[in-house]
Design a protein around this motif. Sequence first.
Motif, short mmCIF file in Angstrom:
data_model
loop_
_atom_site.label_atom_id
_atom_site.label_comp_id
_atom_site.label_asym_id
_atom_site.label_seq_id
_atom_site.Cartn_x
_atom_site.Cartn_y
_atom_site.Cartn_z
N LYS A 71 0.84 -1.21 0.00
CA LYS A 71 0.00 0.00 0.00
C LYS A 71 0.87 1.25 0.00
O LYS A 71 1.79 1.38 0.81
N ALA A 72 0.57 2.16 -0.92
CA ALA A 72 1.28 3.44 -0.98
C ALA A 72 0.58 4.46 -0.09
O ALA A 72 -0.65 4.44 0.05
N ARG A 73 1.39 5.33 0.52
CA ARG A 73 0.83 6.40 1.35
C ARG A 73 0.84 7.72 0.60
O ARG A 73 1.66 7.93 -0.29
N LYS A 74 -0.07 8.60 0.99
CA LYS A 74 -0.13 9.93 0.38
C LYS A 74 1.11 10.72 0.77
O LYS A 74 1.59 10.61 1.90
N PRO A 75 1.64 11.54 -0.14
CA PRO A 75 2.82 12.36 0.19
C PRO A 75 2.43 13.47 1.16
O PRO A 75 1.30 13.96 1.15
N GLU A 76 3.39 13.87 1.99
CA GLU A 76 3.16 14.96 2.92
C GLU A 76 3.69 16.26 2.33
O GLU A 76 4.51 16.26 1.43
N GLY A 77 3.19 17.38 2.87
CA GLY A 77 3.69 18.69 2.45
C GLY A 77 2.91 19.28 1.29
O GLY A 77 1.80 18.84 0.95
N ARG A 78 3.51 20.29 0.68
CA ARG A 78 2.86 21.05 -0.39
C ARG A 78 2.52 20.14 -1.56
O ARG A 78 3.26 19.23 -1.91
N TRP A 79 1.37 20.41 -2.18
CA TRP A 79 0.91 19.57 -3.30
C TRP A 79 0.18 20.42 -4.32
O TRP A 79 -0.61 21.27 -3.93
#
Length: 235
Positions: A71-79
């Motif tokens: 399972k991949a996790r959502k990236p943190e920070g600016r998007w």
Amino acid sequence: MRRLLPAVLLLVFSLYASASPTLQTIASARIVDIARAELDACLGDDKAVAQVDVVGKPEDVQVLSGGLVIKARKPEGRWPRARVGMPVDISVNGQVVRSATVWFAVSVHHDIPGYAADAAMGTVASTLKFTPHDADIAMLQSAVVTDPSQINGMRLRHAVLAGSPVLLEDFERIPDVDRQQRVDVMASYGVIKLQAKGTAIGRGNTGDTVLVLVDGAETPVHARVTDKGVVQVVD
């Protein structure tokens, strides 16, 4: 005894082999595909206009056999942003045993508001004109101004050039009292109330205390900002 030795050794090796844990291999390409699917989900409607390239990927991963979940996790920070690492967790029998990161280069082009002309620091936002300009929003370091109401009562905190994107970080709120601003100075001494003009030395908003040089005085006094352009001398 010598005749029994080969049989004993064979039994020992077979017992060791049966006791050794078996491994399963997760191919790098599978990890990349799962990370890319999560990245596409994060892009949402922007997926159609985005350019995405893999710029860093892990090696194949070996883990113990068992119930496998990747399972991949959502990236943190600016998007969105130009470089993004998508963390991927590998679980066996419900426990995360390995993590890997896939790196992507991302480009997302949109027509966004841009300055119609050069403008100096301190220009009031309501006087600025904007025109659409194509920009890669993944490269921007701040949120884009999408509605003029976002910058009501604000001014430029630095000079800007024609064609550059209109960003929230370009603006600061106009203070109720600014440095070198002419202000109405109110003072009370018991039942006596006085009003004069003066020049603010500092800047602040309602409730803040600033230094003000009253016309005709040699030294400044402390005054509390009570309204736009109005201060009250404090003891």
